[in-house]
Design an enzyme around this catalytic site. Structure first.
Site, PDB file in Angstrom:
ATOM      1  N   HIS A   1       0.133   8.007   3.649  1.00 34.54           N
ATOM      2  CA  HIS A   1       0.761   7.389   4.810  1.00 34.54           C
ATOM      3  C   HIS A   1       2.257   7.685   4.920  1.00 34.54           C
ATOM      4  O   HIS A   1       2.914   7.168   5.834  1.00 34.54           O
ATOM      5  CB  HIS A   1       0.543   5.877   4.753  1.00 34.54           C
ATOM      6  CG  HIS A   1      -0.892   5.511   4.546  1.00 34.54           C
ATOM      7  ND1 HIS A   1      -1.870   5.785   5.481  1.00 34.54           N
ATOM      8  CD2 HIS A   1      -1.528   4.924   3.497  1.00 34.54           C
ATOM      9  CE1 HIS A   1      -3.039   5.363   5.030  1.00 34.54           C
ATOM     10  NE2 HIS A   1      -2.857   4.842   3.833  1.00 34.54           N
TER      11      HIS A   1
ATOM     12  N   ASP B   1       0.852  -1.201   0.000  1.00 35.69           N
ATOM     13  CA  ASP B   1       0.000   0.000   0.000  1.00 35.69           C
ATOM     14  C   ASP B   1       0.880   1.241   0.000  1.00 35.69           C
ATOM     15  O   ASP B   1       1.312   1.715   1.058  1.00 35.69           O
ATOM     16  CB  ASP B   1      -0.927   0.001   1.213  1.00 35.69           C
ATOM     17  CG  ASP B   1      -1.965   1.119   1.129  1.00 35.69           C
ATOM     18  OD1 ASP B   1      -1.777   2.051   0.318  1.00 35.69           O
ATOM     19  OD2 ASP B   1      -2.956   1.060   1.878  1.00 35.69           O
TER      20      ASP B   1
END
Length: 290
Positions: free
Chosen positions: A199, A194
């Site tokens: 993030h 991911d």
């Protein structure tokens, strides 16, 4: 309209092959904090932790299914489906449901079939449900559903879906544990596949409305399941048959997760808070088990 619900629902399923190795499993477990249990005197060498980190003793936590194959996670994969054309900065992970048909093997090759199973119009937002079914030569392995919340994409008069909110568990929890999130946890977890810049990239995080990068919802998801398995299921990953949750808040790397557990016959109900802010981040969480 960026979301064409009729086209998305009518599109042919997307099929492909996925494979994984013990190294992929180990990396995932490290990404969710294996080998760092604060309740252990020496977690890196504790026998219970070595079940997640040492190839000669390896067991697979079922939530590994969300990253098996190291392809794009459900949130990202859904955005490339027919009828879906939205800005990634408007996207949030709304929930995740996993049904485990058989224990996940340490290594494997399997067929994955994905499709948009539902599109809901929430007025100010749209919710996409991406369902993925995975099977190998022995039959079905797992079924995974990712719920994707897309801000600013509702209002076309479509099906709103259910609006019920689960009641919080009653009474005092049977167990409460705290799990610290490392400052670099998101940087490690993103190596499982991911690579959403939300993030890791402070500028992108600000564009998405956050002060700094946030932890992957699926990382919190994995940390929580590991806490339940280790605390109430005797460390036996094969007992898990289903696991679902709603993501209702963000976690920032460096915070502490407070995991409260209520045992009810063949299921465990769970709530998770970011302890320092006393803010709920997972609600309606249920682990079904043998």
């Amino acid at each position: 309209m960026p979301i064409d619900a009729a086209l998305a629902l009518a599109a042919a399923p997307r099929r492909g092959e996925i494979s994984w190795t013990p190294r992929d499993v180990q990396l995932y477990h490290l990404g969710i904090g294996a080998g760092a249990d604060p309740d252990k005197d020496d977690p890196a060498t504790d026998p219970d932790e070595l079940r997640y980190t040492l190839e000669t003793r390896l067991h697979v936590l079922p939530s590994f299914a969300t990253v098996a194959g190291s392809g794009a996670p459900g949130v990202i994969a859904a955005l490339s489906m027919p009828g879906i054309d939205v800005d990634l900065a408007r996207v949030l992970h709304g929930g995740q449901n996993l049904t485990v048909h058989r224990p996940v093997p340490v290594a494997g090759t399997a067929a994955a079939t994905s499709r948009i199973a539902a599109v809901y119009d929430k007025g100010e937002a749209a919710v996409l449900v991406l369902r993925t079914e995975v099977a190998d030569g022995g039959g079905p392995l797992w079924t995974d559903e990712a719920r994707i919340f897309v801000r600013g994409e509702g209002g076309w008069g479509g099906d709103r879906g259910t609006a019920s909110r689960p009641d919080p568990p009653a009474g005092a929890p049977d167990r409460t544990v705290e799990r610290p999130v490392r400052p670099d946890q998101a940087l490690l977890y993103r190596l499982t596949g991911d690579l959403n810049p939300l993030h890791a990239d402070p500028e992108f995080a600000r564009l998405a409305g956050f002060g700094r990068p946030v932890l992957h919802g699926l990382c919190t998801y994995g940390i929580t399941l590991k806490a339940v398995v280790d605390t109430l299921l005797g460390g036996d990953v094969t007992r898990v048959r289903g696991y679902g949750t709603r993501f209702t808040g963000v976690v920032y790397p460096g915070e502490t997760l407070r995991v409260r557990m209520w045992r009810r016959a063949d299921l465990v109900r769970v709530t998770v808070d970011a302890a320092e802010r006393d803010t709920g981040v997972l609600t309606g969480t249920v682990v079904q088990h043998l």
